[in-house]
Motif scaffolding. Structure first.
Motif, PDB file in Angstrom:
ATOM      1  N   GLY A   2       0.815  -1.211   0.000  1.00 27.45           N
ATOM      2  CA  GLY A   2       0.000   0.000   0.000  1.00 27.45           C
ATOM      3  C   GLY A   2       0.848   1.259   0.000  1.00 27.45           C
ATOM      4  N   ILE A   3       0.251   2.297   0.496  1.00 26.29           N
ATOM      5  CA  ILE A   3       0.904   3.610   0.512  1.00 26.29           C
ATOM      6  C   ILE A   3       1.638   3.783   1.827  1.00 26.29           C
ATOM      7  CG2 ILE A   3       0.505   6.095   0.487  1.00 26.29           C
ATOM      8  CD1 ILE A   3      -1.991   5.487  -1.257  1.00 26.29           C
ATOM      9  N   LEU A   4       2.896   4.151   1.709  1.00 24.73           N
ATOM     10  CA  LEU A   4       3.697   4.444   2.901  1.00 24.73           C
ATOM     11  C   LEU A   4       3.804   5.944   3.062  1.00 24.73           C
ATOM     12  CD1 LEU A   4       6.744   2.000   2.806  1.00 24.73           C
ATOM     13  CD2 LEU A   4       4.888   2.046   4.448  1.00 24.73           C
ATOM     14  N   ASP A   5       3.609   6.398   4.275  1.00 22.02           N
ATOM     15  CA  ASP A   5       3.866   7.790   4.609  1.00 22.02           C
ATOM     16  C   ASP A   5       4.678   7.793   5.900  1.00 22.02           C
ATOM     17  OD1 ASP A   5       2.055   7.275   6.687  1.00 22.02           O
ATOM     18  OD2 ASP A   5       0.420   8.380   5.738  1.00 22.02           O
ATOM     19  N   SER A   6       5.091   8.949   6.325  1.00 27.40           N
ATOM     20  CA  SER A   6       5.944   9.042   7.512  1.00 27.40           C
ATOM     21  C   SER A   6       5.279   8.483   8.759  1.00 27.40           C
ATOM     22  CB  SER A   6       6.362  10.496   7.745  1.00 27.40           C
ATOM     23  OG  SER A   6       7.161  10.940   6.684  1.00 27.40           O
ATOM     24  N   GLN A   7       3.975   8.732   8.922  1.00 29.26           N
ATOM     25  CA  GLN A   7       3.258   8.246  10.102  1.00 29.26           C
ATOM     26  C   GLN A   7       3.213   6.718  10.107  1.00 29.26           C
ATOM     27  OE1 GLN A   7      -0.807   9.569  10.416  1.00 29.26           O
ATOM     28  NE2 GLN A   7      -1.090   8.641  12.422  1.00 29.26           N
ATOM     29  N   ARG A   8       2.911   6.112   8.962  1.00 24.27           N
ATOM     30  CA  ARG A   8       2.829   4.651   8.896  1.00 24.27           C
ATOM     31  C   ARG A   8       4.204   4.010   9.101  1.00 24.27           C
ATOM     32  NH1 ARG A   8       1.258   0.766   4.094  1.00 24.27           N
ATOM     33  NH2 ARG A   8       0.934  -1.121   5.292  1.00 24.27           N
ATOM     34  N   THR A   9       5.245   4.601   8.525  1.00 23.52           N
ATOM     35  CA  THR A   9       6.575   4.015   8.717  1.00 23.52           C
ATOM     36  C   THR A   9       7.021   4.146  10.171  1.00 23.52           C
ATOM     37  OG1 THR A   9       7.597   6.033   7.844  1.00 23.52           O
ATOM     38  CG2 THR A   9       7.399   4.170   6.336  1.00 23.52           C
ATOM     39  N   GLN A  10       6.590   5.191  10.860  1.00 23.87           N
ATOM     40  CA  GLN A  10       6.899   5.311  12.287  1.00 23.87           C
ATOM     41  C   GLN A  10       6.190   4.216  13.076  1.00 23.87           C
ATOM     42  OE1 GLN A  10       9.148   7.463  13.901  1.00 23.87           O
ATOM     43  NE2 GLN A  10       8.746   5.984  15.513  1.00 23.87           N
ATOM     44  N   LEU A  11       4.947   3.914  12.720  1.00 25.97           N
ATOM     45  CA  LEU A  11       4.222   2.816  13.370  1.00 25.97           C
ATOM     46  C   LEU A  11       4.916   1.482  13.118  1.00 25.97           C
ATOM     47  CD1 LEU A  11       0.517   3.788  12.593  1.00 25.97           C
ATOM     48  CD2 LEU A  11       1.616   3.763  14.844  1.00 25.97           C
ATOM     49  N   ILE A  12       5.394   1.301  11.888  1.00 31.53           N
ATOM     50  CA  ILE A  12       6.123   0.072  11.560  1.00 31.53           C
ATOM     51  C   ILE A  12       7.375  -0.026  12.414  1.00 31.53           C
ATOM     52  CG2 ILE A  12       7.438  -1.110   9.741  1.00 31.53           C
ATOM     53  CD1 ILE A  12       5.293   0.080   7.760  1.00 31.53           C
ATOM     54  N   MET A  13       8.098   1.085  12.550  1.00 32.00           N
ATOM     55  CA  MET A  13       9.306   1.068  13.378  1.00 32.00           C
ATOM     56  C   MET A  13       8.968   0.685  14.814  1.00 32.00           C
ATOM     57  SD  MET A  13      12.166   3.902  14.513  1.00 32.00           S
ATOM     58  CE  MET A  13      12.832   4.235  12.911  1.00 32.00           C
ATOM     59  N   ASP A  14       7.949   1.303  15.381  1.00 28.50           N
ATOM     60  CA  ASP A  14       7.558   0.994  16.755  1.00 28.50           C
ATOM     61  C   ASP A  14       7.217  -0.488  16.899  1.00 28.50           C
ATOM     62  OD1 ASP A  14       7.860   3.696  17.333  1.00 28.50           O
ATOM     63  OD2 ASP A  14       5.706   4.127  17.304  1.00 28.50           O
ATOM     64  N   ALA A  15       6.457  -1.006  15.930  1.00 25.15           N
ATOM     65  CA  ALA A  15       6.026  -2.405  15.997  1.00 25.15           C
ATOM     66  C   ALA A  15       7.199  -3.373  15.866  1.00 25.15           C
ATOM     67  CB  ALA A  15       4.989  -2.685  14.913  1.00 25.15           C
ATOM     68  N   VAL A  16       8.099  -3.122  14.919  1.00 26.69           N
ATOM     69  CA  VAL A  16       9.212  -4.059  14.745  1.00 26.69           C
ATOM     70  C   VAL A  16      10.168  -4.013  15.930  1.00 26.69           C
ATOM     71  CG1 VAL A  16       9.085  -4.145  12.222  1.00 26.69           C
ATOM     72  CG2 VAL A  16      10.657  -2.569  13.287  1.00 26.69           C
ATOM     73  N   LEU A  17      10.392  -2.836  16.476  1.00 27.65           N
ATOM     74  CA  LEU A  17      11.286  -2.747  17.633  1.00 27.65           C
ATOM     75  C   LEU A  17      10.696  -3.469  18.843  1.00 27.65           C
ATOM     76  CD1 LEU A  17      12.659   0.903  17.314  1.00 27.65           C
ATOM     77  CD2 LEU A  17      13.720  -1.237  16.544  1.00 27.65           C
ATOM     78  N   ASP A  18       9.387  -3.325  19.045  1.00 24.18           N
ATOM     79  CA  ASP A  18       8.724  -4.059  20.130  1.00 24.18           C
ATOM     80  C   ASP A  18       8.841  -5.562  19.921  1.00 24.18           C
ATOM     81  OD1 ASP A  18       7.987  -1.683  21.333  1.00 24.18           O
ATOM     82  OD2 ASP A  18       5.884  -1.775  20.696  1.00 24.18           O
ATOM     83  N   LYS A  19       8.631  -6.006  18.678  1.00 21.46           N
ATOM     84  CA  LYS A  19       8.676  -7.447  18.371  1.00 21.46           C
ATOM     85  C   LYS A  19      10.103  -7.990  18.521  1.00 21.46           C
ATOM     86  CE  LYS A  19       6.110 -10.893  16.772  1.00 21.46           C
ATOM     87  NZ  LYS A  19       4.829 -11.300  17.310  1.00 21.46           N
TER      88      LYS A  19
END
Length: 134
Positions: free
Chosen positions: A27-44
């Motif tokens: 889908g479409i990546l924007d800064s907000q979504r990539t920040q959420l991805i970063m938070d999620a991967v770091l937690d995992k």
């Protein structure tokens, strides 16, 4: 805060092998979504102590300089946690955009396919699949 936690829960990150995480992005990546991805991967990474993260972006049709920089930041943050990131599935249009924007991915591990990324992960973890078929 609860809304952000719900959004993080919607980021698909799977353990595909012990020590290896997989995060498909489409889908479409924007800064907000990539920040959420970063938070999620770091937690995992923290909860699983994984050593390799495969980020597959085959479903991403366009990126801009901010999104590309966020992807670079994700790989750097994971490395600080002892987890090597590899980005797979960069489409021709995304590759061309990254080059045209002058973004340097020289320190980032990229592979064409998920299979190549998984091969990299196995080598990184000194794992080998042995077939028992004769």
């Amino acid at each position: 805060m609860a809304e952000k936690n719900n959004e993080i829960m919607n980021i698909p990150i799977s353990i595909i092998w012990e020590g290896i995480l997989f995060c498909p992005i489409w889908g479409i990546l924007d800064s907000q979504r990539t920040q959420l991805i970063m938070d999620a991967v770091l937690d995992k990474i923290e909860s699983t102590q994984s050593k390799v993260l495969i980020i597959d972006i085959i479903g991403v049709v366009t990126v801009d300089s901010a999104v590309a920089n966020h992807l670079i930041k994700i790989t750097k943050a994971t490395k600080l946690m002892g987890c090597e990131s590899v980005i797979s599935g960069i489409s021709p249009s995304v590759a061309q955009t990254i080059v045209n924007l002058g973004i340097d991915l020289s320190g980032i591990i990229t592979k064409s396919t998920i299979k190549e990324a998984l091969d990299f992960a196995f080598k990184k973890l000194n794992l080998k699949i042995i077939s028992d078929q004769k």
